[in-house]
Motif scaffolding. Structure first.
Motif, PDB file in Angstrom:
ATOM      1  N   HIS A  97     -22.749   2.630  18.011  1.00 11.04           N
ATOM      2  CA  HIS A  97     -21.914   2.144  16.923  1.00 11.04           C
ATOM      3  C   HIS A  97     -21.240   0.855  17.364  1.00 11.04           C
ATOM      4  O   HIS A  97     -21.106   0.590  18.553  1.00 11.04           O
ATOM      5  CB  HIS A  97     -20.878   3.183  16.460  1.00 11.04           C
ATOM      6  CG  HIS A  97     -20.288   4.024  17.545  1.00 11.04           C
ATOM      7  ND1 HIS A  97     -19.063   3.772  18.112  1.00 11.04           N
ATOM      8  CD2 HIS A  97     -20.767   5.132  18.172  1.00 11.04           C
ATOM      9  CE1 HIS A  97     -18.800   4.692  19.024  1.00 11.04           C
ATOM     10  NE2 HIS A  97     -19.828   5.521  19.100  1.00 11.04           N
ATOM     11  N   GLY A  98     -20.837   0.051  16.380  1.00 10.73           N
ATOM     12  CA  GLY A  98     -20.175  -1.210  16.692  1.00 10.73           C
ATOM     13  C   GLY A  98     -19.971  -2.057  15.463  1.00 10.73           C
ATOM     14  O   GLY A  98     -20.194  -1.606  14.334  1.00 10.73           O
ATOM     15  N   ALA A  99     -19.551  -3.296  15.680  1.00 10.33           N
ATOM     16  CA  ALA A  99     -19.210  -4.222  14.600  1.00 10.33           C
ATOM     17  C   ALA A  99     -20.451  -4.854  13.984  1.00 10.33           C
ATOM     18  O   ALA A  99     -21.493  -4.982  14.627  1.00 10.33           O
ATOM     19  CB  ALA A  99     -18.295  -5.318  15.137  1.00 10.33           C
ATOM     20  N   ALA A 100     -20.288  -5.282  12.749  1.00  6.24           N
ATOM     21  CA  ALA A 100     -21.284  -6.148  12.124  1.00  6.24           C
ATOM     22  C   ALA A 100     -21.210  -7.512  12.807  1.00  6.24           C
ATOM     23  O   ALA A 100     -20.221  -7.834  13.477  1.00  6.24           O
ATOM     24  CB  ALA A 100     -20.995  -6.275  10.627  1.00  6.24           C
ATOM     25  N   LYS A 101     -22.240  -8.319  12.643  1.00  5.34           N
ATOM     26  CA  LYS A 101     -22.287  -9.631  13.295  1.00  5.34           C
ATOM     27  C   LYS A 101     -21.144 -10.541  12.875  1.00  5.34           C
ATOM     28  O   LYS A 101     -20.704 -11.384  13.650  1.00  5.34           O
ATOM     29  CB  LYS A 101     -23.612 -10.336  12.956  1.00  5.34           C
ATOM     30  CG  LYS A 101     -24.842  -9.669  13.513  1.00  5.34           C
ATOM     31  CD  LYS A 101     -26.082 -10.387  13.049  1.00  5.34           C
ATOM     32  CE  LYS A 101     -26.323 -10.023  11.608  1.00  5.34           C
ATOM     33  NZ  LYS A 101     -27.696  -9.875  11.199  1.00  5.34           N
ATOM     34  N   ASP A 102     -20.668 -10.364  11.637  1.00 11.89           N
ATOM     35  CA  ASP A 102     -19.702 -11.303  11.061  1.00 11.89           C
ATOM     36  C   ASP A 102     -18.330 -10.687  10.797  1.00 11.89           C
ATOM     37  O   ASP A 102     -17.551 -11.224  10.024  1.00 11.89           O
ATOM     38  CB  ASP A 102     -20.262 -11.875   9.765  1.00 11.89           C
ATOM     39  CG  ASP A 102     -20.521 -10.799   8.716  1.00 11.89           C
ATOM     40  OD1 ASP A 102     -20.410  -9.592   9.039  1.00 11.89           O
ATOM     41  OD2 ASP A 102     -20.825 -11.166   7.573  1.00 11.89           O
ATOM     42  N   SER A 103     -18.021  -9.553  11.409  1.00  9.09           N
ATOM     43  CA  SER A 103     -16.752  -8.894  11.107  1.00  9.09           C
ATOM     44  C   SER A 103     -16.201  -8.148  12.315  1.00  9.09           C
ATOM     45  O   SER A 103     -16.951  -7.529  13.070  1.00  9.09           O
ATOM     46  CB  SER A 103     -16.958  -7.896   9.958  1.00  9.09           C
ATOM     47  OG  SER A 103     -15.772  -7.189   9.674  1.00  9.09           O
ATOM     48  N   TRP A 104     -14.883  -8.184  12.470  1.00 11.80           N
ATOM     49  CA  TRP A 104     -14.227  -7.270  13.391  1.00 11.80           C
ATOM     50  C   TRP A 104     -14.446  -5.866  12.846  1.00 11.80           C
ATOM     51  O   TRP A 104     -14.678  -5.676  11.651  1.00 11.80           O
ATOM     52  CB  TRP A 104     -12.730  -7.555  13.440  1.00 11.80           C
ATOM     53  CG  TRP A 104     -12.372  -8.781  14.218  1.00 11.80           C
ATOM     54  CD1 TRP A 104     -12.466 -10.072  13.792  1.00 11.80           C
ATOM     55  CD2 TRP A 104     -11.865  -8.832  15.546  1.00 11.80           C
ATOM     56  NE1 TRP A 104     -12.047 -10.929  14.777  1.00 11.80           N
ATOM     57  CE2 TRP A 104     -11.667 -10.183  15.872  1.00 11.80           C
ATOM     58  CE3 TRP A 104     -11.554  -7.867  16.498  1.00 11.80           C
ATOM     59  CZ2 TRP A 104     -11.171 -10.600  17.097  1.00 11.80           C
ATOM     60  CZ3 TRP A 104     -11.053  -8.276  17.717  1.00 11.80           C
ATOM     61  CH2 TRP A 104     -10.876  -9.630  18.009  1.00 11.80           C
ATOM     62  N   PHE A 105     -14.350  -4.867  13.720  1.00 13.76           N
ATOM     63  CA  PHE A 105     -14.507  -3.480  13.294  1.00 13.76           C
ATOM     64  C   PHE A 105     -13.665  -2.595  14.202  1.00 13.76           C
ATOM     65  O   PHE A 105     -13.594  -2.840  15.418  1.00 13.76           O
ATOM     66  CB  PHE A 105     -15.982  -3.057  13.407  1.00 13.76           C
ATOM     67  CG  PHE A 105     -16.236  -1.617  13.061  1.00 13.76           C
ATOM     68  CD1 PHE A 105     -16.007  -1.138  11.781  1.00 13.76           C
ATOM     69  CD2 PHE A 105     -16.697  -0.737  14.025  1.00 13.76           C
ATOM     70  CE1 PHE A 105     -16.241   0.187  11.467  1.00 13.76           C
ATOM     71  CE2 PHE A 105     -16.936   0.588  13.721  1.00 13.76           C
ATOM     72  CZ  PHE A 105     -16.708   1.058  12.441  1.00 13.76           C
ATOM     73  N   ALA A 106     -12.995  -1.615  13.618  1.00 20.59           N
ATOM     74  CA  ALA A 106     -12.212  -0.678  14.423  1.00 20.59           C
ATOM     75  C   ALA A 106     -12.425   0.738  13.897  1.00 20.59           C
ATOM     76  O   ALA A 106     -12.609   0.945  12.692  1.00 20.59           O
ATOM     77  CB  ALA A 106     -10.737  -1.028  14.402  1.00 20.59           C
ATOM     78  N   HIS A 107     -12.416   1.672  14.821  1.00 18.71           N
ATOM     79  CA  HIS A 107     -12.452   3.088  14.442  1.00 18.71           C
ATOM     80  C   HIS A 107     -11.619   3.889  15.423  1.00 18.71           C
ATOM     81  O   HIS A 107     -11.383   3.462  16.559  1.00 18.71           O
ATOM     82  CB  HIS A 107     -13.880   3.623  14.374  1.00 18.71           C
ATOM     83  CG  HIS A 107     -14.643   3.617  15.662  1.00 18.71           C
ATOM     84  ND1 HIS A 107     -14.242   4.275  16.803  1.00 18.71           N
ATOM     85  CD2 HIS A 107     -15.812   3.020  16.004  1.00 18.71           C
ATOM     86  CE1 HIS A 107     -15.121   4.111  17.771  1.00 18.71           C
ATOM     87  NE2 HIS A 107     -16.081   3.330  17.322  1.00 18.71           N
ATOM     88  N   LEU A 108     -11.162   5.028  14.963  1.00 17.52           N
ATOM     89  CA  LEU A 108     -10.552   5.990  15.853  1.00 17.52           C
ATOM     90  C   LEU A 108     -11.680   6.851  16.391  1.00 17.52           C
ATOM     91  O   LEU A 108     -12.501   7.359  15.620  1.00 17.52           O
ATOM     92  CB  LEU A 108      -9.529   6.862  15.124  1.00 17.52           C
ATOM     93  CG  LEU A 108      -8.372   6.129  14.470  1.00 17.52           C
ATOM     94  CD1 LEU A 108      -7.396   7.138  13.876  1.00 17.52           C
ATOM     95  CD2 LEU A 108      -7.668   5.205  15.435  1.00 17.52           C
ATOM     96  N   ALA A 109     -11.754   6.977  17.686  1.00 18.23           N
ATOM     97  CA  ALA A 109     -12.757   7.830  18.334  1.00 18.23           C
ATOM     98  C   ALA A 109     -12.049   9.124  18.722  1.00 18.23           C
ATOM     99  O   ALA A 109     -11.144   9.118  19.553  1.00 18.23           O
ATOM    100  CB  ALA A 109     -13.331   7.142  19.566  1.00 18.23           C
ATOM    101  N   VAL A 110     -12.460  10.206  18.089  1.00 22.25           N
ATOM    102  CA  VAL A 110     -11.888  11.522  18.357  1.00 22.25           C
ATOM    103  C   VAL A 110     -12.890  12.295  19.200  1.00 22.25           C
ATOM    104  O   VAL A 110     -13.998  12.591  18.732  1.00 22.25           O
ATOM    105  CB  VAL A 110     -11.599  12.284  17.043  1.00 22.25           C
ATOM    106  CG1 VAL A 110     -10.981  13.641  17.334  1.00 22.25           C
ATOM    107  CG2 VAL A 110     -10.713  11.448  16.118  1.00 22.25           C
ATOM    108  N   GLU A 111     -12.531  12.563  20.420  1.00 25.36           N
ATOM    109  CA  GLU A 111     -13.408  13.310  21.318  1.00 25.36           C
ATOM    110  C   GLU A 111     -13.202  14.803  21.074  1.00 25.36           C
ATOM    111  O   GLU A 111     -12.079  15.288  21.068  1.00 25.36           O
ATOM    112  CB  GLU A 111     -13.087  12.974  22.775  1.00 25.36           C
ATOM    113  CG  GLU A 111     -13.206  11.498  23.117  1.00 25.36           C
ATOM    114  CD  GLU A 111     -14.616  10.957  22.998  1.00 25.36           C
ATOM    115  OE1 GLU A 111     -15.577  11.703  23.285  1.00 25.36           O
ATOM    116  OE2 GLU A 111     -14.758   9.790  22.621  1.00 25.36           O
ATOM    117  N   ILE A 112     -14.298  15.525  20.862  1.00 25.49           N
ATOM    118  CA  ILE A 112     -14.226  16.961  20.632  1.00 25.49           C
ATOM    119  C   ILE A 112     -14.207  17.654  21.995  1.00 25.49           C
ATOM    120  O   ILE A 112     -15.172  17.553  22.758  1.00 25.49           O
ATOM    121  CB  ILE A 112     -15.432  17.466  19.803  1.00 25.49           C
ATOM    122  CG1 ILE A 112     -15.564  16.659  18.506  1.00 25.49           C
ATOM    123  CG2 ILE A 112     -15.290  18.951  19.523  1.00 25.49           C
ATOM    124  CD1 ILE A 112     -14.356  16.666  17.616  1.00 25.49           C
TER     125      ILE A 112
END
Length: 134
Positions: A97-112
């Protein structure tokens, strides 16, 4: 390129070397809590993505909060991610997973949490295949 940011959580510090070696581009890590199971805000600069990897035992949940990004499970088509999207990643699924070429991207990663849980980092995402994503 979309350089506008709408940060919901603090961006944090650049990834430590132990993780950054598994990313193409620059990402940032902000721990949010370790109660119940660790949750991290992960922010990707445009074009940044992590290598293919597998969460053994516990799996992971991604809660998308900012920008535009991508998620792909091995053998499946990539799916575009936007704020509000949730990705449930079962244990033992090879993915990136990661950002598109033209955009910042953020997510919360919840480790199970799970006994014996571990990440296995694999090969980088193919530049040519990533470059074809819209």
């Amino acid at each position: 390129m979309n350089n506008e940011r709408n940060e919901l959580f603090k961006t944090g510090a650049p990834l430590p070397e132990m993780f950054s070696q598994y990313f193409s581009g620059q990402a940032y890590l902000q721990p949010l809590t370790d109660k119940g199971g660790p949750i991290f805000n992960v922010t990707f600069e445009p074009g940044c993505r992590n290598n293919w990897h597998i969460h053994h035992k516990g799996g992971q949940i991604l809660l998308c909060t900012e920008g535009r990004g991508w998620y792909q499970a091995w053998g499946e088509e990539p799916q575009e991610l936007q704020p509000g999207d949730v990705v449930n990643i079962p244990p033992e699924v090879k993915h990136w997973h990661g950002a598109a070429k033209d955009s910042w991207f953020a997510h919360l990663a919840v480790e199970i949490p799970a006994e014996g849980a571990a990440n296995e980092w694999l090969e980088p995402v193919d530049d040519e295949a990533y470059g074809k994503l819209k």
